[in-house]
Enzyme design. Structure first.
Site, PDB file in Angstrom:
ATOM      1  CB  THR A  40      -0.868   0.116   1.086  1.00  0.00           C
ATOM      2  OG1 THR A  40      -1.673  -1.234   1.203  1.00  0.00           O
ATOM      3  CG2 THR A  40      -1.879   1.171   1.319  1.00  0.00           C
ATOM      4  CB  THR A  41       4.214   2.058   1.451  1.00  0.00           C
ATOM      5  OG1 THR A  41       3.798   1.611   2.701  1.00  0.00           O
ATOM      6  CG2 THR A  41       5.101   2.981   1.499  1.00  0.00           C
ATOM      7  CB  ILE A  47      -2.119  13.869   2.241  1.00  0.00           C
ATOM      8  CG1 ILE A  47      -2.752  13.904   0.776  1.00  0.00           C
ATOM      9  CG2 ILE A  47      -2.504  14.782   3.154  1.00  0.00           C
ATOM     10  CD1 ILE A  47      -4.352  13.821   0.616  1.00  0.00           C
ATOM     11  CG  HIS A  49      -4.273  13.016   6.239  1.00  0.00           C
ATOM     12  ND1 HIS A  49      -5.049  13.554   5.177  1.00  0.00           N
ATOM     13  CD2 HIS A  49      -3.787  11.892   5.919  1.00  0.00           C
ATOM     14  CE1 HIS A  49      -5.228  12.638   4.569  1.00  0.00           C
ATOM     15  NE2 HIS A  49      -4.691  11.707   4.505  1.00  0.00           N
ATOM     16  CB  VAL A 172       6.418 -14.485   6.847  1.00  0.00           C
ATOM     17  CG1 VAL A 172       6.118 -15.545   8.375  1.00  0.00           C
ATOM     18  CG2 VAL A 172       7.420 -13.781   7.330  1.00  0.00           C
ATOM     19  CE  LYS A 249      -8.166  11.130   6.258  1.00  0.00           C
ATOM     20  NZ  LYS A 249      -8.074   9.248   5.957  1.00  0.00           N
ATOM     21  CB  CYS A 441       7.519   9.414 -22.668  1.00  0.00           C
ATOM     22  SG  CYS A 441       9.147   8.392 -21.880  1.00  0.00           S
ATOM     23  CB  CYS A 446      14.397   6.483 -19.780  1.00  0.00           C
ATOM     24  SG  CYS A 446      13.178   6.270 -18.813  1.00  0.00           S
TER      25      CYS A 446
END
Ligand SMILES: Cc1cc2nc3c(=O)[nH]c(=O)nc-3n(C[C@H](O)[C@H](O)[C@H](O)COP(=O)(O)OP(=O)(O)OC[C@H]3O[C@@H](n4cnc5c(N)ncnc54)[C@H](O)[C@@H]3O)c2cc1C
Length: 480
Positions: A40-41, A47, A49, A172, A249, A441, A446
């Site tokens: 998720t990171t 933000i 918060h 794990v 939110k 692009c 690259c």
């Protein structure tokens, strides 16, 4: 035998591992993926918060406000992009004006400093691209934006520099209670450890269940985004929230630390924790929000779309506690929003928990004399003066070769992020650290050059260079 094993190298696990690396401990950080911050990171609103959203008295409220305050120093120490641009919650009718009043009051209770309810004129003076029918907004000066994966990568690098052992590609699969600790099976290996800290994000419930029956369930919830080109990055200057509703939110329009514009997220409960698709309906709903909020917005400038998965739990608060009262197994679970903001404060709290159990665990926490809070600074060639650039090129000609023409990233910077501790091994790993492929692009030009560099530096075949996660092969054979 390790003293502490942290499972999961997202923002939560890397913050905890780095905080623990201040002490004379044998620490292991495990992740199932081939890079840090691959859960998720790597896909959220980025933000920091202010802290008026979370319900009064919750861990979310407490750690949000404390975490926010900790950001300046941490990002300075770790050389990570962070900007206190401020945030606005917009109100377009009387009902929404009442909601922002409630948020203001909640912010006061939660201890959020520097908030103000702005009237129409004040909001428009701050954000000239908001529609004229705006009624007012809640302004929070302490709201900010950060590079979330850059921060987690920097924390992992700094933790490793301070003695933490990072093992990637280590899913794990079993945890067995043994005398004085646990035996943790991860990948092909088994590790003995006195303490386990579970930071496995959307899989936190599975890790917890490895030692006992189910005590909580992670309810995955997807948020979709559109990312816009830098040419429209100044459409807003602050983090502009829609008014919150029961769903969350509210949709956000914000600048990113690298000067792009970000729009999202949706909030949809899903069944599959790996289902990171974007949908027509989801992207349409966020685009409609932007059209209703801004005078000017052009969707031809969208350069990519993505989604991230929230680790929600029924309790509607973070679960940060000893699993079933055991001193030696700490769950850090249900870390959905504002988990990124709260992470430094969560780490501080978890270390306090370990400290409180130190005697019974026979694991005294002694501060190291040589703990270094600063990581080796990274090189940003384009931020240097011409003189500094010339000096760098004279020392290493690879800084004179631009690989990514959208973002102006040199070969020297790419080699640097591959060679660092917790360095990149994949195309997206290099992109998250040095930014080649992040521009208009999206790597069209690259990517092959970056793959050549990865293959050369890691001494692997080009065909084995992955885009991102396991199995994400790009090439099958040579054509010319
Ligand atoms: C759409 C969206 C928007 C958000 N916006 C914000 C925001 O603007 N501000 C904010 O403060 N927060 C925000 N959040 C919340 C924030 O992103 C999360 O709280 C935070 O990223 C969670 O980090 P984590 O380390 O707990 O989880 P993750 O980043 O998911 O890390 C968990 C790690 O555990 C590893 N793992 C899982 N299972 C195993 C296993 N069996 N063995 C080994 N490793 C394993 C995974 O590979 C992963 O790397 C948002 C979240 C979403 C989804």
């Amino acid at each position: 035998m390790y003293d502490i094993t942290v499972i999961g190298a997202g923002i939560t696990g890397t913050f905890i591992a780095r905080e623990l690396s201040r002490y004379d401990l044998n620490i292991l950080l495990l992740d199932k993926e081939n890079d840090v911050a691959n859960g998720t990171t790597k896909a959220n609103s980025a933000i920091v918060h202010a802290g008026y959203d979370a319900a009064e008295g919750t861990l979310k409220a407490r750690f949000n406000v404390r975490g926010n305050k900790m950001y300046d120093e941490i990002c300075r120490d770790l050389d990570v992009p962070f900007k206190r641009v401020g945030s606005l919650v917009t109100a377009f009718n009387e009902e929404e004006m009442e909601t922002i009043q409630c948020l203001y009051q909640r912010g006061i209770t939660n201890g959020v400093p520097d908030m103000k309810i702005l009237d129409k004129e004040e909001v428009l003076a701050m954000e000239g691209n908001l529609k004229e029918d705006i009624k007012g907004a809640l302004y929070a000066k302490t709201g900010g934006i950060v590079g979330p994966w850059e921060l987690a990568i920097a924390l992992a690098e700094n933790a490793v520099e301070n003695g933490v052992e990072l093992r990637l590609n280590s899913p794990v699969t079993a945890i067995k209670k043994v005398e004085k600790g646990y035996r943790v099976s991860a990948g092909e290996k088994t590790y003995k450890t006195k303490v386990v800290i579970n930071c496995a994000g959307v899989y936190g419930d599975q890790i917890d269940q490895m030692i006992n029956e189910k005590t909580f369930e992670i309810l995955p919830n997807r948020g979709e985004y559109n990312l816009f080109d830098k040419s429209v990055g100044d459409m807003v200057k602050t983090v502009v929230f829609g008014c919150p509703s029961a769903a969350g939110k509210g949709t956000v329009i914000l600048p990113t630390v690298h000067g792009n514009l970000l729009l999202g997220p949706t909030a949809d409960p899903i069944d599959n924790k790996e289902d990171t698709r974007t949908t027509f309906d989801g992207l349409t709903s966020i685009n409609d929000h932007a059209k209703a909020t801004l005078k000017q917005i052009g969707f031809q400038d969208v350069i990519t779309s993505f989604s991230g998965i929230r680790a929600k739990v029924a309790r509607k608060d973070f679960i940060i506690e000893k699993a079933r009262g055991r001193e030696d197994f700490i769950n850090v679970a249900g870390i959905d929003s504002p988990g990124l903001t709260a992470a430094p404060a969560i780490a501080e709290y978890v270390v306090e928990m370990v400290q409180a159990s130190a005697t019974s665990l026979e694991m005294p926490l002694r501060e190291k004399e040589n703990f270094n809070p600063r990581r080796t600074p990274s090189i940003h060639f384009m931020d240097l003066s011409t003189k500094e650039q010339e000096k760098l090129i004279a020392k290493d000609a690879r800084f004179g070769r631009i690989i990514c023409r959208c973002e102006n990233i040199t070969e020297g910077e790419i080699v640097d992020v591959i060679k660092r501790k917790a360095g990149a091994t994949t195309l997206d790993g290099v992109k998250r650290r040095a930014r080649p492929g992040s521009g208009r692009c999206q790597g069209g030009f690259c990517a092959p050059r970056v793959m050549e560099i990865i293959a050369r530096e890691l001494d692997v075949d080009m065909k084995d260079v992955l885009k991102d996660g396991k199995g994400s092969y790009i090439l099958t054979e040579k054509t010319k």
